[in-house]
Scaffold this motif. Structure first.
Motif, PDB file in Angstrom:
ATOM      1  N   LYS A   1       0.829  -1.207   0.000  1.00 51.61           N
ATOM      2  CA  LYS A   1       0.000   0.000   0.000  1.00 51.61           C
ATOM      3  C   LYS A   1       0.863   1.256   0.000  1.00 51.61           C
ATOM      4  O   LYS A   1       1.840   1.356   0.741  1.00 51.61           O
ATOM      5  CB  LYS A   1      -0.926   0.000   1.211  1.00 51.61           C
ATOM      6  CG  LYS A   1      -1.916   1.155   1.213  1.00 51.61           C
ATOM      7  CD  LYS A   1      -2.896   1.052   2.373  1.00 51.61           C
ATOM      8  CE  LYS A   1      -3.895   2.207   2.325  1.00 51.61           C
ATOM      9  NZ  LYS A   1      -4.892   2.124   3.421  1.00 51.61           N
TER      10      LYS A   1
ATOM     11  N   GLY B   1      -4.773  -1.796 -13.962  1.00 53.02           N
ATOM     12  CA  GLY B   1      -4.492  -2.842 -12.994  1.00 53.02           C
ATOM     13  C   GLY B   1      -3.113  -2.684 -12.387  1.00 53.02           C
ATOM     14  O   GLY B   1      -2.926  -2.840 -11.175  1.00 53.02           O
ATOM     15  N   ALA B   2      -2.107  -2.366 -13.221  1.00 47.58           N
ATOM     16  CA  ALA B   2      -0.752  -2.157 -12.713  1.00 47.58           C
ATOM     17  C   ALA B   2      -0.687  -0.934 -11.805  1.00 47.58           C
ATOM     18  O   ALA B   2       0.006  -0.937 -10.780  1.00 47.58           O
ATOM     19  CB  ALA B   2       0.225  -2.003 -13.877  1.00 47.58           C
TER      20      ALA B   2
ATOM     21  N   ALA C   1      -3.060   0.165  -9.925  1.00 48.43           N
ATOM     22  CA  ALA C   1      -3.691  -0.197  -8.656  1.00 48.43           C
ATOM     23  C   ALA C   1      -2.785  -1.084  -7.811  1.00 48.43           C
ATOM     24  O   ALA C   1      -2.672  -0.907  -6.596  1.00 48.43           O
ATOM     25  CB  ALA C   1      -5.022  -0.906  -8.920  1.00 48.43           C
ATOM     26  N   ASP C   2      -2.119  -2.032  -8.445  1.00 51.09           N
ATOM     27  CA  ASP C   2      -1.308  -2.989  -7.710  1.00 51.09           C
ATOM     28  C   ASP C   2       0.042  -2.434  -7.284  1.00 51.09           C
ATOM     29  O   ASP C   2       0.543  -2.774  -6.210  1.00 51.09           O
ATOM     30  CB  ASP C   2      -1.071  -4.238  -8.560  1.00 51.09           C
ATOM     31  CG  ASP C   2      -2.322  -5.096  -8.689  1.00 51.09           C
ATOM     32  OD1 ASP C   2      -3.252  -4.908  -7.894  1.00 51.09           O
ATOM     33  OD2 ASP C   2      -2.357  -5.934  -9.607  1.00 51.09           O
ATOM     34  N   ASP C   3       0.649  -1.588  -8.113  1.00 55.35           N
ATOM     35  CA  ASP C   3       2.049  -1.224  -7.903  1.00 55.35           C
ATOM     36  C   ASP C   3       2.320   0.263  -7.746  1.00 55.35           C
ATOM     37  O   ASP C   3       3.439   0.643  -7.388  1.00 55.35           O
ATOM     38  CB  ASP C   3       2.896  -1.741  -9.082  1.00 55.35           C
ATOM     39  CG  ASP C   3       2.779  -3.253  -9.260  1.00 55.35           C
ATOM     40  OD1 ASP C   3       2.771  -3.969  -8.240  1.00 55.35           O
ATOM     41  OD2 ASP C   3       2.684  -3.710 -10.414  1.00 55.35           O
TER      42      ASP C   3
ATOM     43  N   ASP D   1      -4.876   4.192  -3.422  1.00 55.85           N
ATOM     44  CA  ASP D   1      -4.372   4.363  -2.061  1.00 55.85           C
ATOM     45  C   ASP D   1      -4.373   5.795  -1.554  1.00 55.85           C
ATOM     46  O   ASP D   1      -3.934   6.047  -0.430  1.00 55.85           O
ATOM     47  CB  ASP D   1      -2.940   3.813  -1.970  1.00 55.85           C
ATOM     48  CG  ASP D   1      -2.893   2.307  -2.176  1.00 55.85           C
ATOM     49  OD1 ASP D   1      -3.931   1.654  -1.958  1.00 55.85           O
ATOM     50  OD2 ASP D   1      -1.829   1.793  -2.559  1.00 55.85           O
TER      51      ASP D   1
ATOM     52  N   TRP E   1       5.165  -7.031 -17.633  1.00 58.15           N
ATOM     53  CA  TRP E   1       4.348  -6.925 -16.420  1.00 58.15           C
ATOM     54  C   TRP E   1       3.131  -6.045 -16.637  1.00 58.15           C
ATOM     55  O   TRP E   1       2.183  -6.072 -15.872  1.00 58.15           O
ATOM     56  CB  TRP E   1       5.189  -6.357 -15.280  1.00 58.15           C
ATOM     57  CG  TRP E   1       5.868  -5.065 -15.605  1.00 58.15           C
ATOM     58  CD1 TRP E   1       7.080  -4.897 -16.181  1.00 58.15           C
ATOM     59  CD2 TRP E   1       5.363  -3.742 -15.373  1.00 58.15           C
ATOM     60  NE1 TRP E   1       7.376  -3.572 -16.345  1.00 58.15           N
ATOM     61  CE2 TRP E   1       6.347  -2.844 -15.847  1.00 58.15           C
ATOM     62  CE3 TRP E   1       4.191  -3.246 -14.810  1.00 58.15           C
ATOM     63  CZ2 TRP E   1       6.187  -1.478 -15.771  1.00 58.15           C
ATOM     64  CZ3 TRP E   1       4.037  -1.877 -14.734  1.00 58.15           C
ATOM     65  CH2 TRP E   1       5.027  -1.011 -15.220  1.00 58.15           C
TER      66      TRP E   1
ATOM     67  N   ARG F   1      -6.925  -6.637 -14.657  1.00 54.83           N
ATOM     68  CA  ARG F   1      -6.839  -7.464 -13.460  1.00 54.83           C
ATOM     69  C   ARG F   1      -7.437  -6.751 -12.267  1.00 54.83           C
ATOM     70  O   ARG F   1      -7.669  -5.557 -12.284  1.00 54.83           O
ATOM     71  CB  ARG F   1      -5.376  -7.822 -13.178  1.00 54.83           C
ATOM     72  CG  ARG F   1      -4.447  -6.603 -13.140  1.00 54.83           C
ATOM     73  CD  ARG F   1      -3.024  -7.058 -12.900  1.00 54.83           C
ATOM     74  NE  ARG F   1      -2.102  -5.929 -13.061  1.00 54.83           N
ATOM     75  CZ  ARG F   1      -0.842  -5.971 -12.678  1.00 54.83           C
ATOM     76  NH1 ARG F   1      -0.348  -7.048 -12.122  1.00 54.83           N
ATOM     77  NH2 ARG F   1      -0.073  -4.937 -12.861  1.00 54.83           N
ATOM     78  N   ARG F   2      -7.648  -7.513 -11.202  1.00 56.84           N
ATOM     79  CA  ARG F   2      -8.216  -6.943  -9.990  1.00 56.84           C
ATOM     80  C   ARG F   2      -7.122  -6.271  -9.183  1.00 56.84           C
ATOM     81  O   ARG F   2      -6.057  -6.843  -8.945  1.00 56.84           O
ATOM     82  CB  ARG F   2      -8.877  -8.025  -9.139  1.00 56.84           C
ATOM     83  CG  ARG F   2     -10.148  -8.530  -9.772  1.00 56.84           C
ATOM     84  CD  ARG F   2     -10.882  -9.476  -8.849  1.00 56.84           C
ATOM     85  NE  ARG F   2     -12.135  -9.867  -9.485  1.00 56.84           N
ATOM     86  CZ  ARG F   2     -13.262  -9.208  -9.365  1.00 56.84           C
ATOM     87  NH1 ARG F   2     -13.293  -8.115  -8.642  1.00 56.84           N
ATOM     88  NH2 ARG F   2     -14.360  -9.606  -9.964  1.00 56.84           N
ATOM     89  N   GLY F   3      -7.399  -5.042  -8.762  1.00 54.59           N
ATOM     90  CA  GLY F   3      -6.460  -4.366  -7.898  1.00 54.59           C
ATOM     91  C   GLY F   3      -6.526  -4.966  -6.505  1.00 54.59           C
ATOM     92  O   GLY F   3      -7.360  -5.798  -6.191  1.00 54.59           O
ATOM     93  N   ARG F   4      -5.603  -4.548  -5.647  1.00 52.00           N
ATOM     94  CA  ARG F   4      -5.614  -5.043  -4.277  1.00 52.00           C
ATOM     95  C   ARG F   4      -6.925  -4.704  -3.590  1.00 52.00           C
ATOM     96  O   ARG F   4      -7.620  -3.779  -3.941  1.00 52.00           O
ATOM     97  CB  ARG F   4      -4.437  -4.419  -3.507  1.00 52.00           C
ATOM     98  CG  ARG F   4      -3.094  -5.010  -3.925  1.00 52.00           C
ATOM     99  CD  ARG F   4      -1.952  -4.352  -3.192  1.00 52.00           C
ATOM    100  NE  ARG F   4      -1.715  -2.996  -3.705  1.00 52.00           N
ATOM    101  CZ  ARG F   4      -2.056  -1.909  -3.068  1.00 52.00           C
ATOM    102  NH1 ARG F   4      -2.679  -1.977  -1.909  1.00 52.00           N
ATOM    103  NH2 ARG F   4      -1.796  -0.729  -3.585  1.00 52.00           N
TER     104      ARG F   4
END
Length: 432
Positions: A50, A364-365, A367-369, A374, A409, A415-418
């Motif tokens: 996060k 998606g990237a 959100a994840d990275d 956040d 990547w 894709r689903r984010g965290r």
């Protein structure tokens, strides 16, 4: 790449990050603002998990007051984000040709009611009503990469007209409620005014916008080539060989009611029975377990309502959708696309559709990275500050040094984010 490796790589390229920060944020009037912009960028690039302000500050400096200073810089410091976004656009254009300007949309789930613009709306991806912020991003579609360079946040009427909410979120008097269609057009107008390159085609998902026809007309009148997915219920009139032309109509009949008259049919219906068929090897709408015959059905159409402001204009567009013969697939599936690039080869249009789908993977990237979901502040400027720095961090990682050569990547499915939040670039959620 592990967090330790990312930190070591960043340290080795510290001078490059300094130069990048100075270029994008050199317009900030104070040295401490430019320093905290660098800290925030470094935190986004190296902090695992996060991306809260506290975690970003702790990953870069041991100062006990850094978190408070960084929070002040993002949420309260009155710096302009437009110059940084304009410079980011130029920085990307200098490094790679841009194939499309892609508009994606994203839902930011929120638990409370205090974040600027938060409201309840139906999210098709989640299949339910969610409490969220909702916004649009503009992405530069490159070879193998899609880079965000500008953002707009939907501001519902309740946030626009309530003085207390506006004061609390520090919403400028110049900011008012705008329809989604207006925000999309504003994004396109903004990049058209800033770009130093030849205009790229506009690719966007308009499939859930009520005024899609009017927006199509406005894009055309501004001289843009475009490829957009449209509502299957959009009224269209078949044009071209084999179809009776729509008769000329007096201005008095240029109304929505006339648009759905006997000469009109739905875009979805016409895509299922398009008068031209194009064989194609790879699916547009998701991967399949085994090869199967695929065809793209297309037809030339006009869009009642798109040219009402231009007397006598009858723009011809190409409408197309995917068709999968066989049981359970009687007609077009997935998105229905409309373009004013009717003279382009279908292979070129499909390539553009597939390139645009990378904006979905980018969300998606992000959100994840990179902390897309956040941001913990509640102010309107704070949201734009965070989105600007996040976009800059993503561009730096994707295009600087060896990063651009290793973009796998970022080159996959939406894709689903965290935290399970569905994050989609709606221009590409039905692609690849």
């Amino acid at each position: 790449m592990t967090a330790h490796m990312r930190t070591r790589a960043l340290a080795a390229g510290g001078t490059a990050l300094d130069e990048f920060t100075e270029r994008l944020f050199g317009h900030l009037p104070r040295a401490d603002q430019r320093r905290w912009a660098r800290v925030y960028l470094q935190g986004l690039l190296t902090t695992p998990g996060k991306k809260s302000v506290r975690r970003l500050a702790a990953s870069v400096t041991a100062s006990p007051t850094a978190s408070q200073s960084l929070q002040q810089f993002i949420n309260a410091s009155p710096w302009e984000w437009d110059p940084a976004r304009a410079e980011l656009l130029r920085w990307v254009e200098e490094r790679h040709p841009v194939h499309a300007w892609t508009v994606g949309q994203v839902c930011f789930p929120k638990r409370g009611e205090h974040s600027v613009g938060v409201h309840r709306r139906f999210d098709p991806a989640a299949g339910r009503i969610v409490n969220c912020q909702f916004g649009f991003g503009l992405f530069l579609s490159l070879d193998g990469l899609s880079v965000p360079v500008d953002w707009r946040l939907v501001l519902p009427d309740s946030w626009s007209v309530d003085p207390a909410l506006r004061r609390r979120a520090r919403i400028s008097p110049a900011v008012a409620h705008q329809t989604p269609e207006s925000l999309v057009l504003e994004l396109v107008d903004s990049i058209a005014a800033r770009t130093s390159s030849v205009r790229a085609p506009v690719v966007a998902d308009l499939s859930r916008l009520g005024a899609a026809a009017a927006l199509i007309g406005m894009l055309g009148r501004r001289g843009h080539d475009f490829l957009v997915s449209v509502p299957p219920a959009l009224a269209v009139c078949a044009a071209g060989p084999g179809h009776r032309s729509e008769p000329a109509r007096p201005a008095a009949y240029a109304t929505a009611a006339y648009a759905t008259a006997a000469h009109a049919t739905s875009a979805g219906d016409l895509a299922r029975r398009g008068n031209t068929s194009h064989p194609y090897a790879a699916p547009l709408t998701g991967r399949v377990a085994r090869p199967q015959p695929l065809r793209i059905q297309s037809a030339l159409v006009r869009v009642p309502g798109a040219d009402l402001a231009v007397p006598g204009a009858q723009q011809t567009y190409r409408l197309f959708g995917e068709r999968r013969p066989g049981p359970g697939a009687p007609g077009a599936s997935g998105a229905v696309w409309l373009t004013n690039m009717s003279r382009h080869r279908m292979d070129d249009l499909l390539r553009l559709v597939r390139q645009s789908g990378r904006a979905a993977a980018t969300l998606g990237a992000l959100a994840d990275d990179f902390g897309l979901l956040d941001f913990e502040g509640r102010s309107f400027p704070g949201w734009h500050h965070h989105m600007t720095l996040m976009s800059a961090a993503y561009a730096y990682r994707g295009l600087f040094s060896s990063g651009y050569r290793q973009v796998a990547w970022n080159n996959g499915l939406p894709r689903r984010g965290r935290r399970g939040a569905e994050v989609r670039g709606r221009s590409g959620d039905d692609l690849e």
